[in-house]
Design an enzyme around this catalytic site. Structure first.
Site, PDB file in Angstrom:
ATOM      1  N   ASP A  71      10.308 -19.184  11.803  1.00 25.85           N
ATOM      2  CA  ASP A  71       9.526 -18.155  11.599  1.00 25.85           C
ATOM      3  C   ASP A  71      10.132 -16.688  11.645  1.00 25.85           C
ATOM      4  O   ASP A  71       9.714 -15.873  11.253  1.00 25.85           O
ATOM      5  CB  ASP A  71       8.378 -18.209  12.559  1.00 25.85           C
ATOM      6  CG  ASP A  71       8.733 -18.489  13.986  1.00 25.85           C
ATOM      7  OD1 ASP A  71       9.994 -18.461  14.321  1.00 25.85           O
ATOM      8  OD2 ASP A  71       7.836 -18.702  14.897  1.00 25.85           O
ATOM      9  N   ASP A 483      11.410 -16.107  25.491  1.00 27.24           N
ATOM     10  CA  ASP A 483      10.766 -17.512  25.266  1.00 27.24           C
ATOM     11  C   ASP A 483      11.329 -18.632  26.027  1.00 27.24           C
ATOM     12  O   ASP A 483      10.798 -19.496  26.565  1.00 27.24           O
ATOM     13  CB  ASP A 483      10.530 -17.834  24.139  1.00 27.24           C
ATOM     14  CG  ASP A 483       9.523 -17.301  23.244  1.00 27.24           C
ATOM     15  OD1 ASP A 483       8.731 -16.564  23.731  1.00 27.24           O
ATOM     16  OD2 ASP A 483       9.445 -17.406  21.926  1.00 27.24           O
TER      17      ASP A 483
END
Length: 902
Positions: A71, A483
């Site tokens: 992404d 993350d």
């Protein structure tokens, strides 16, 4: 884990947009334009994945040819010869950084050399560029772009649906693209060069996750989401007549054309109430399969079904493993695939089952019955049809101990792409929010055995890097990542054993070490307090990041921001997001508010004086001489009014470099008096970060590294003379899109630089031997005498080589060569030679220019490995034809010198 990263200077929500400031500045004289790119080699510091892989695409006619899309981190092609993924979009530059967001990918079934990417990161204002279709005729080695009149969203909601981009399997000059934002369905009839909207397509979609979202991120119409051809309705060279298209509309989800895309109609009798994430066609059996969910994902999905449509009779059959509305229904479906060797065999994944884990379902009778990859035996115990081996990427357990029924590691989450190899029923790949997993014994499932699931992610790096430090002793690198927290990198070429723990952060926003006591390290970041209420968001280490312990937090829900360690490690200053700056004597057992500095300021420590700290905010520079208790704004003017990065030079108290800004006030500044005044370097018209590394041989001032625009050229630059002159060290094939949030040189290795990217992980640059001459005289920092000429070391003649046959079929084979430089100097302008057995011919090659005369084969650099650094290697693969057994060569040579082969 999820990857929801924002655009340049909004990375992970930690930095602010910058605006120009019209302030007079002191400007140093501008030297000449930067030197041409120096010979550098570039590679990743190995992490292994780290982000969402929403799409895996197998070529339907060539075995072993498979791509992955991410992404925010570009696209990759699998290299069977090396067992690694090859990054394909590292040439994406500063201005078109959004092209590292890949919303769809298509590989040509007629000409497997051709591959297409639908590129663009955001459809809202975060990405100023429009979308583009990138096309390649050499498997992604080089690209051409066709701009689109609308944006694409590789990192937008719904990005796991698809594929939006599809090639007509009979007439491969025809492509279709499903657009977001209500832009409809688009078509190219000239192999992706030009595009036009399909005028007769009736529905541009109407679903948005949150129509009231004022940012435009969740309020955008997810649009036309997938295109599937029925190849049985065409012949080679003619347009395929039947095409199915999925639309983000819960009432009118699937459309069909039976006249090659001229007219379209809603597919009769279709189910309603859900969105079709996938539409997979079995042309042999005559079935279209749909996996549906109540949202576009990829983070959510609470209900859904799986459907089977007969293309011959028009009958719809619900074949959901667990139908919507049942007592066990708490997820939708995605990740749909069929076994092309046995089309009645299909698999589907839950969308999304966070607790306790994703569920994969498998059917061998066209969906009439299903088995699960795991099930509850006696709660909380589970019976498993798999074993999981994460030894190649051990951090995938996220530092969490298993707490049944939740396993550690998990099988995955956000599993939008689950794909069975069309040529091998045993081979499975699937993407998660953190990695790619695979199995090579899939059919064991059907006989009651356990399949083995392992990470298949080597070479694919998809982390957003927020900070990097390289202490003068201990591990060469420590990273702060979005993350997945970050790592101590004991080796740059091995996946770390585990992420930071005690505590585990979701995101590490800042790291620092004590310059005079480098084993003392501090990190700050963010974590989910609802899940871990006893964990704080600051941690300390006294053994170089091997072990950690947490400190207390200042009041006000402190999290993230920047942190600084005193030169001797005796105290720390923390500037959390949204709260004021505080200092602590010792390891954060208590905190006291600092005075004289605004909340949100960036803080750093002097690298010599333990009592001196610095801050920067809104164009003002601040200094503390009492250990962070009080700060005073200096008289310096002309600094950028927006965000900036600055660092203090080791070994010289008060020596500070600052990079940042926008518009007219955008560049690089230097102070030698603790920020009382700054001099702007006129040659550097734009700069986004600054880092220091080991000084060049014969010099005393550390090497400077910057991500900047110098002489009208954007790139990564190095200066060996305190900013007097600059050399670009990257090239146009190694740009990495959105870089600048993290940058540092290595204090122990001259020429080594670590570059943080937004989606391509940590990039390591190594000098290829461009050693500068010794200094003849040294003046104040920022000036030096011009360098003299120098001699580049002779190429190495010591090498190793591995030749591997990776695949064979009747009349053909696939193989690869890996040549390693075991010498002491870099090898440039290399040529590798070897011989084939009689009757074998090269037909296609990648990563190098391969030619063949008789049985002799030569591979030369074609831009992939401009330099083979000491300890580095060059890898290239090829396919060929063979009328004889595929034999290995007797010898392989590098630049005419025989290599040790295996």
């Amino acid at each position: 884990m999820k990857t929801t990263l924002s655009p340049r200077r909004l990375l992970a929500g930690t930095l602010a947009l910058v605006f120009p400031a019209a302030i007079a500045v002191t400007v140093a004289a501008a030297p000449a334009s930067p030197a041409a790119p120096a010979p550098y080699s570039w590679r990743n510091a190995e992490i292994g994945g780290g982000g969402f892989v929403p799409g895996i695409v197998f070529n339907q006619t060539e075995p072993g040819l498979v791509y992955a899309r991410t992404d925010i981190g570009g696209a990759y092609r699998w290299n069977p010869a090396t067992g690694r993924w090859i990054p394909l979009l590292d040439s994406v530059g500063w201005t078109d950084w959004g092209h590292n967001g890949v919303v769809s990918l298509a590989t040509d079934p007629v000409d497997p050399n051709r591959v297409y990417v639908a590129a663009g990161m955001y459809t809202n204002s975060w990405d100023p560029g429009t979308g583009a279709i990138l096309r390649s005729a050499d498997r992604g080695a080089t690209w051409q772009a066709a701009a689109l009149p609308f944006k694409l969203g590789g990192n937008m909601p719904g990005r796991g649906m698809g594929e939006r981009l599809a090639i007509d399997p009979n007439r491969d000059s025809v492509l279709y693209l499903g657009a977001p934002s209500g832009k409809g369905l688009w078509r190219s009839t000239d192999s992706g060069v030009t595009w036009a909207e399909v005028a007769g397509f009736p529905n541009p979609g109407n679903y948005a996750p949150d129509p009231g979202d004022t940012t435009g991120y969740s309020s955008d119409n997810e649009g036309v989401t997938w295109v599937t051809f029925d190849p049985s309705t065409g012949t080679r060279g003619s347009t395929t007549q039947t095409i199915y298209v999925g639309v983000a509309d819960k009432q009118d989800t699937v459309y069909r054309s039976t006249d090659g895309g001229t007219t379209w109609a809603r597919l009769a009798g279709q189910p309603t109430g859900f969105l079709a994430h996938k539409g997979v066609l079995d042309p042999a059996g005559g079935y279209l399969y749909l996996a549906t969910s109540d949202t576009g994902g990829p983070y959510d999905g609470a209900k859904g079904d799986v459907w089977k449509y007969s293309t011959k009779t028009g009958a719809w059959t619900r074949i959901s493993p667990i139908p919507s509305g049942s007592s066990d229904d708490y997820f939708g479906y995605s990740g749909l695939t069929i076994d092309r060797q046995h089309p009645n065999t299909l698999m589907v994944a839950t969308q999304v089952s966070w607790w306790p884990d994703v569920i994969f379902f498998r059917s061998t009778d066209g969906g009439a019955t299903w088995t699960r990859i795991w099930d509850f035996s006696s709660y909380p115990d589970r019976s498993l049809r798999y074993t999981q081996d994460i030894s190649a990427v051990p951090w995938l357990n996220f530092g969490v101990q298993a707490a049944p029924p939740v396993p550690s590691p998990k099988l995955g989450w956000m599993t939008e792409s689950v794909e069975i190899d069309p040529f091998d029923s045993n081979h499975l790949l699937y993407g998660t929010g953190a990695t790619i997993y695979g199995a090579s014994d899939l059919t064991k499932w059907d006989s009651g055995g356990k399949i083995t699931i392992k990470p298949v992610v080597a070479g694919l790096e998809e982390t957003a890097v927020l900070d990097l430090i390289s202490p003068p002793s201990g591990a060469p690198l420590l990273s702060g990542l979005g993350d997945i927290g970050g790592f101590r990198h004991d080796s740059l070429d091995a996946v770390p054993a585990g992420m930071y723990t005690q505590p585990v952060f979701t995101t590490t926003t800042s790291l620092d070490y004590a310059e005079l006591s480098p084993a003392t390290i501090v990190r700050v970041g963010t974590l989910d307090r609802s899940a871990r209420p006893d964990d704080n968001r600051i941690a300390f280490s006294t053994d170089g990041g091997k072990n950690w312990f947490q400190g207390a937090e200042p009041g006000g829900n402190a999290a993230g921001g920047t942190v600084a360690a005193a030169a001797d490690g005796s105290r720390f200053v923390w500037s959390p997001d949204g709260t004021g700056v505080s200092y602590s004597a010792g390891f954060g057992s208590s905190w006291t508010a600092s005075s004289g500095i605004p909340a949100g300021a960036v803080v750093e420590a002097d690298r010599v004086d333990p009592k001196k700290f610095y801050g920067f905010a809104a164009g003002r520079f601040y200094v503390s001489t009492d250990g962070g208790a009080t700060f005073t704004a200096t008289a310096a003017t002309g600094l950028p009014s927006g965000s900036a990065h600055f660092k203090a030079m080791p070994g010289v108290s008060g020596d500070v470099w600052l990079a940042g800004g926008s518009g007219a006030t955008y560049g690089l500044w230097h102070s030698t008096d603790s920020g009382a005044s700054f001099t702007r370097l006129a040659a550097v018209t734009e700069a986004d970060n600054i880092g220091f590394g080991k000084a060049a041989p014969g010099r005393t001032y550390p090497a400077l590294y910057t991500i900047a625009k110098i002489g009208g050229v954007r790139g990564i630059f190095r200066s060996d003379d305190a900013g007097g002159s600059w050399t670009r060290i990257n090239d146009d094939q190694h740009q990495y899109g959105n870089i600048g949030a993290a940058l540092t040189g290595d204090p122990r290795v001259y020429g080594r630089v670590y570059v943080g990217t937004n989606g391509r992980g940590v990039i390591v640059g190594e000098s290829g031997g461009d050693q500068p001459p010794p200094e003849t005289t040294t003046t104040s920092p920022g000036t030096s005498t011009p360098p003299a000429t120098t001699t580049t070391p002779a190429p190495s003649s010591s090498c190793t080589a591995v030749y591997t046959v990776t695949n064979q079929w009747q009349g053909g084979f696939q193989a690869g060569v890996k040549v390693g430089n075991t010498g002491t100097a870099a090898v440039t302008g290399w040529t590798v030679t070897w011989s084939f057995a009689d009757g074998q011919r090269v037909t296609q090659a990648w990563n190098a220019q391969v030619t063949q005369t008789g049985s002799a084969v030569s591979a030369v650099d074609a831009g992939w490995n401009r330099t083979i650094a000491p300890g580095g290697s060059a890898e290239f693969g090829f396919t060929g034809t063979s009328g004889a057994a595929n034999g290995k060569p007797a010898a392989i040579s590098l630049n005419g010198k025989a290599c040790t082969t295996s």
